[in-house]
Design an enzyme around this catalytic site. Structure first.
Site, PDB file in Angstrom:
ATOM      1  N   MET A  67       0.882  -1.183   0.000  1.00 28.46           N
ATOM      2  CA  MET A  67       0.000   0.000   0.000  1.00 28.46           C
ATOM      3  C   MET A  67       0.908   1.217   0.000  1.00 28.46           C
ATOM      4  O   MET A  67       1.023   1.960   0.985  1.00 28.46           O
ATOM      5  CB  MET A  67      -0.915  -0.048   1.222  1.00 28.46           C
ATOM      6  CG  MET A  67      -2.089  -0.988   1.014  1.00 28.46           C
ATOM      7  SD  MET A  67      -2.892  -1.409   2.553  1.00 28.46           S
ATOM      8  CE  MET A  67      -1.820  -2.689   3.103  1.00 28.46           C
ATOM      9  N   MET A 136      -9.989  -5.412  -2.709  1.00 24.80           N
ATOM     10  CA  MET A 136     -10.085  -4.852  -1.352  1.00 24.80           C
ATOM     11  C   MET A 136     -11.558  -4.798  -0.958  1.00 24.80           C
ATOM     12  O   MET A 136     -12.375  -4.218  -1.675  1.00 24.80           O
ATOM     13  CB  MET A 136      -9.495  -3.439  -1.302  1.00 24.80           C
ATOM     14  CG  MET A 136      -7.980  -3.354  -1.376  1.00 24.80           C
ATOM     15  SD  MET A 136      -7.074  -4.309  -0.143  1.00 24.80           S
ATOM     16  CE  MET A 136      -7.711  -3.641   1.393  1.00 24.80           C
TER      17      MET A 136
HETATM   18  C1  DX5 Z   1      -5.980  -3.271   5.373  1.00 24.53           C
HETATM   19  C2  DX5 Z   1      -4.970  -4.366   5.133  1.00 24.53           C
HETATM   20  C3  DX5 Z   1      -5.449  -5.696   5.585  1.00 24.53           C
HETATM   21  C4  DX5 Z   1      -5.768  -5.767   7.053  1.00 24.53           C
HETATM   22  C5  DX5 Z   1      -6.972  -6.650   7.187  1.00 24.53           C
HETATM   23  O1  DX5 Z   1      -5.713  -2.177   4.617  1.00 24.53           O
HETATM   24  O2  DX5 Z   1      -4.650  -4.470   3.756  1.00 24.53           O
HETATM   25  O3  DX5 Z   1      -4.611  -6.761   5.177  1.00 24.53           O
HETATM   26  O4  DX5 Z   1      -4.738  -6.275   7.847  1.00 24.53           O
HETATM   27  O5  DX5 Z   1      -7.375  -6.648   8.489  1.00 24.53           O
HETATM   28  P1  DX5 Z   1      -8.812  -7.169   8.928  1.00 24.53           P
HETATM   29  O6  DX5 Z   1      -8.884  -8.626   8.504  1.00 24.53           O
HETATM   30  O7  DX5 Z   1      -8.804  -6.983  10.398  1.00 24.53           O
HETATM   31  O8  DX5 Z   1      -9.825  -6.332   8.224  1.00 24.53           O
HETATM   32 ZN    ZN Z   2      -3.588  -6.316   3.004  1.00 29.27          ZN
END
Ligand code: DX5
Ligand code: ZN
Length: 226
Positions: A67, A136
């Protein structure tokens, strides 16, 4: 093949190695590593030293989710730290075709992530060059958010697209954000096969949570075979 990919963002960072080893011992063959730069997403998570040190402790497939704005700057370094698969955001890299080429040149699998508001059609030109598409299911940046329901339609649309283009066996569909044992059956039904979970794996009993996820995946696999 279906995989659970525990996201270490949900782990206890004071006991990171231990937490990761628990997921591996419980059968998770992937590990999801979220690199955040404070620019593409508001938060800053961790980077190369963490990936490198965990590499020595685990044989899991290291599924690195960048990210990061202009992730092409870091592909070689992340690859050298032990990533097996590098996923970049379509929204973060201008020359996506070249970025995919660079990831493959390092001998790594290439994934593209799409924010909730980005339609799957943006991938039409490069779909046959990717190993994985990450849908996502929350806005990226933080763990512990709630899954956005319309993103399930995107999983369905992508699964259909892959099938109609003969790419279904070659390109994985990963989901990330707000996944729980309760919504997992709907996500699998929509067509995803690599399942990221942070809070739902690392908060509470890691072994039990991982096994519960795997149980649901195996049951779905069996259903598909019948
Ligand atoms: C969020 C991340 C995810 C995050 C998911 O931007 O990319 O990988 O760790 O966490 P949960 O499963 O708690 O939503
Ligand atoms: Zn992630």
């Amino acid at each position: 093949m279906m995989h659970v990919s525990p996201s270490i963002l949900g782990a206890d960072f004071g006991n990171l190695r231990d937490n990761v080893m628990r997921t591996e011992a419980s059968g998770a063959d992937y590990l999801h590593l979220d690199v955040m730069d404070g620019l593409f997403v508001p938060s800053i998570s961790f980077g190369m030293p963490v990936i490198e040190q965990l590499r020595a402790a685990s044989k899991q497939v290291f599924d690195v989710h960048m990210m990061v704005q202009a992730p092409e700057r870091y592909i070689k370094t992340i690859a050298d730290c032990g990533a097996d698969s590098i996923t970049v955001h379509q929204e973060a890299t201008i020359h996506l075709d070249r970025t995919l080429y660079d990831i493959h040149s390092c001998g790594k699998k290439a994934g593209i992530a799409l924010n909730p508001a980005t339609p799957v059609d943006v991938l039409d030109c490069v779909l046959d060059q990717v190993d994985m598409v990450l849908i996502m299911t929350v806005n990226p940046g933080f763990g512990g958010q709630k899954l956005i329901p319309y993103t399930l339609d995107k999983i369905r649309a992508l699964r259909q697209k892959l099938e109609s283009r003969g790419l279904a066996g070659r390109v994985d569909i990963e989901v990330d954000g707000g996944v729980t044992c309760a919504n997992l059956p709907h996500i699998l039904e929509a067509g995803a096969n690599v399942i990221v979970a942070g809070s739902a794996i690392f908060h509470g009993d890691i072994e039990e949570n991982t096994k519960n996820f795997l149980k649901i995946l195996r049951a779905h696999e069996q259903e598909c075979e019948i």
